[in-house]
Motif scaffolding. Structure first.
Motif, PDB file in Angstrom:
ATOM      1  N   LEU A   1       0.933  -1.063   0.119  1.00 19.32           N
ATOM      2  CA  LEU A   1      -0.115   0.065   0.058  1.00 19.32           C
ATOM      3  C   LEU A   1       0.563   1.375   0.041  1.00 19.32           C
ATOM      4  O   LEU A   1       0.523   2.121  -0.648  1.00 19.32           O
ATOM      5  CB  LEU A   1      -0.850  -0.060   1.183  1.00 19.32           C
ATOM      6  N   ALA A   2       1.770   1.125   0.883  1.00 15.13           N
ATOM      7  CA  ALA A   2       2.770   2.333   0.824  1.00 15.13           C
ATOM      8  C   ALA A   2       3.428   2.630  -0.552  1.00 15.13           C
ATOM      9  O   ALA A   2       3.442   3.768  -1.009  1.00 15.13           O
ATOM     10  CB  ALA A   2       4.086   2.231   1.823  1.00 15.13           C
TER      11      ALA A   2
ATOM     12  N   PRO B   1      -4.318   8.312   3.109  1.00 11.20           N
ATOM     13  CA  PRO B   1      -4.794   8.633   1.605  1.00 11.20           C
ATOM     14  C   PRO B   1      -5.943   7.887   1.364  1.00 11.20           C
ATOM     15  O   PRO B   1      -6.399   6.867   1.791  1.00 11.20           O
ATOM     16  CB  PRO B   1      -3.427   7.704   1.302  1.00 11.20           C
ATOM     17  N   ALA B   2      -6.663   8.538   0.370  1.00 12.65           N
ATOM     18  CA  ALA B   2      -7.665   7.841  -0.326  1.00 12.65           C
ATOM     19  C   ALA B   2      -7.423   6.730  -1.225  1.00 12.65           C
ATOM     20  O   ALA B   2      -8.355   6.008  -1.864  1.00 12.65           O
ATOM     21  CB  ALA B   2      -8.651   8.917  -0.755  1.00 12.65           C
ATOM     22  N   TYR B   3      -6.118   6.916  -1.634  1.00 11.22           N
ATOM     23  CA  TYR B   3      -5.490   6.281  -2.818  1.00 11.22           C
ATOM     24  C   TYR B   3      -4.411   5.628  -2.089  1.00 11.22           C
ATOM     25  O   TYR B   3      -3.431   6.242  -1.703  1.00 11.22           O
ATOM     26  CB  TYR B   3      -5.279   6.700  -3.986  1.00 11.22           C
ATOM     27  N   PRO B   4      -4.088   4.189  -2.538  1.00 11.75           N
ATOM     28  CA  PRO B   4      -4.896   3.284  -2.865  1.00 11.75           C
ATOM     29  C   PRO B   4      -5.995   2.684  -1.838  1.00 11.75           C
ATOM     30  O   PRO B   4      -5.839   3.125  -0.571  1.00 11.75           O
ATOM     31  CB  PRO B   4      -4.131   2.013  -2.831  1.00 11.75           C
ATOM     32  N   GLU B   5      -7.148   2.167  -2.434  1.00 13.14           N
ATOM     33  CA  GLU B   5      -8.303   1.391  -1.287  1.00 13.14           C
ATOM     34  C   GLU B   5      -7.882   0.999  -0.213  1.00 13.14           C
ATOM     35  O   GLU B   5      -6.690   0.115  -0.719  1.00 13.14           O
ATOM     36  CB  GLU B   5      -9.289   1.082  -2.378  1.00 13.14           C
ATOM     37  N   GLY B   6      -8.337   0.912   0.756  1.00 14.34           N
ATOM     38  CA  GLY B   6      -8.346   0.183   1.978  1.00 14.34           C
ATOM     39  C   GLY B   6      -7.045   0.560   2.808  1.00 14.34           C
ATOM     40  O   GLY B   6      -6.860  -0.273   3.660  1.00 14.34           O
ATOM     41  N   PHE B   7      -6.398   1.745   2.341  1.00 13.54           N
ATOM     42  CA  PHE B   7      -5.261   1.930   3.091  1.00 13.54           C
ATOM     43  C   PHE B   7      -5.285   2.115   4.658  1.00 13.54           C
ATOM     44  O   PHE B   7      -4.578   1.620   5.438  1.00 13.54           O
ATOM     45  CB  PHE B   7      -4.470   3.151   2.574  1.00 13.54           C
ATOM     46  N   ARG B   8      -6.215   3.018   4.931  1.00 13.82           N
ATOM     47  CA  ARG B   8      -6.449   3.297   6.437  1.00 13.82           C
ATOM     48  C   ARG B   8      -6.905   1.949   7.210  1.00 13.82           C
ATOM     49  O   ARG B   8      -6.386   1.681   8.331  1.00 13.82           O
ATOM     50  CB  ARG B   8      -7.560   4.294   6.667  1.00 13.82           C
ATOM     51  N   GLU B   9      -7.613   1.209   6.704  1.00  7.05           N
ATOM     52  CA  GLU B   9      -8.228  -0.148   7.355  1.00  7.05           C
ATOM     53  C   GLU B   9      -6.978  -0.879   7.870  1.00  7.05           C
ATOM     54  O   GLU B   9      -6.969  -1.469   8.755  1.00  7.05           O
ATOM     55  CB  GLU B   9      -9.079  -0.946   6.399  1.00  7.05           C
TER      56      GLU B   9
END
Ligand SMILES: O=C(O)CCC(=O)C(=O)O
Ligand SMILES: [Fe+2]
Length: 341
Positions: free
Chosen positions: A62-63, A154-162
């Motif tokens: 993700l990073a 970040p809103a991109y890439p998806e699922g980053f925060r979770e």
């Protein structure tokens, strides 16, 4: 034949006895090895931790995707801003290459920094606090005081925060296990001291992207020509997840009777790289070292690392050696953040 470079002298610590039910003798032998590692070189590999390969791979991927493929506007949206500037708190957010400064020199990396959310009723909170209560909060209204803002995701890439929030939970658990082991090693009730003063750890997490250093060795005026300048970490324990790039992170190792030298700290499959910070060195009465380290990424690829800094509580008082004044961790951190940026 030229002499081959010395093998990495870093010890390996199996932390599983502090994560699962164990016997006193296993606990004691783990903490004894840990104490030896913290005395010298102050850097070690940590194995049999609580992180699945699926999770560590996701965190790194993700990073990497963010740094290499996020639209410039998305990077700008979550950019770190100064105190009083919009939603800025002088600490949280995205930094372009050169924004981060170590000892007055610009570092050759980009990064996102997150800090423990400011929670209602905690000492970390103040009138100008962001009060991000888990997932329910998240409004980034501002203005905020230094370090008292809201994390930027970040809103991109998806699922980053979770994924990263799951990672924070696991790393906090692991940090607790490591300081327990350290406390047992020091004796004199230090296990309780460490656990009691890290319950609301003012953790910091960074995702760092390192483009290779320019080949001519210079990165410009005011720039150190290094990916991350030499420093010691601030707090208790740094738990570093890095991709497979070798020959980037280096630790300053001093062996008895020998001159100090920079030693490559290359990644070991399945292990985290761990080092101790200034607060843990103080807490050990100077017995353990907050070893200096730096990053020189001269290779061809793009390196990604995600250090998690497991720190004391914001209001924890950390004594030094005899005659030294106690340090309040949050104040120490404020001083460091002000000095750096
Ligand atoms: O990227 C790394 O390997 C280390 C980074 C580091 O030392 C830090 O962020 O404090
Ligand atoms: Fe560091």
């Amino acid at each position: 034949m030229p002499p081959s470079p010395p093998a990495s002298p870093l010890p390996t610590i199996d932390i599983s006895p502090f994560l699962h039910p164990s016997t006193p003798s296993r606990l004691h032998s783990t903490s004894a090895s840990l104490s030896a590692a913290c005395t010298n070189p102050g850097f070690f590999y940590l194995t049999n931790h609580n992180l699945s390969r699926a999770l560590t791979s996701r965190v790194l991927a993700l990073a990497r995707a963010f740094f290499l493929h996020a639209p410039a506007a998305e990077k700008e949206r979550i950019r770190r801003l100064g105190v009083g500037v919009g939603t800025g708190d002088g600490a949280r957010g995205y930094q372009v290459v050169g924004d981060n400064v170590t000892e007055g020199k610009r570092d050759w990396h980009e990064a996102i920094d997150w800090y423990r959310p400011v929670r209602e009723g905690e000492p970390f909170e103040s009138a100008g606090g962001g009060r991000e209560d888990g997932r329910a909060g998240g409004g980034r209204e501002g203005p905020y005081e230094l370090l008292k803002g809201v994390n930027a995701w970040p809103a991109y890439p998806e699922g980053f925060r979770e994924v990263y929030e799951e990672y924070v939970e696991k790393m906090s658990e692991l940090g607790t296990a490591v300081v327990k082991a350290m406390g047992l090693a020091l004796g004199h009730g230090m296990e309780e001291v460490f656990v009691g003063n890290t319950r609301r750890s003012a953790w910091v997490m960074r995702a760092i992207g390192y483009p290779p250093l320019p080949e001519d060795g210079t990165t410009g005026k005011d720039e150190g020509g290094v990916s991350c300048g030499a420093h010691s970490d601030y707090g208790c324990v740094t738990l570093l997840l890095a991709d497979e790039t070798a020959g980037a992170l280096q630790a300053w190792v001093e062996s008895e009777g020998e001159e100090g030298r920079w030693v490559d700290v290359d990644p070991m499959d399945g292990a985290l790289v761990v080092n101790i910070g200034d607060m843990m060195s103080r807490w050990s009465g100077g017995k353990w070292k907050a070893t200096r380290h730096r990053v020189l990424h001269r290779g061809g690829g793009y390196r990604v690392s995600v250090p998690f800094f497991f720190e004391p509580d914001w209001d924890a008082g950390v004594p030094g050696k005899e005659g030294e004044e106690e340090v309040i961790y949050g104040k120490y951190l404020e001083g460091k953040v002000k000095g750096n940026f």
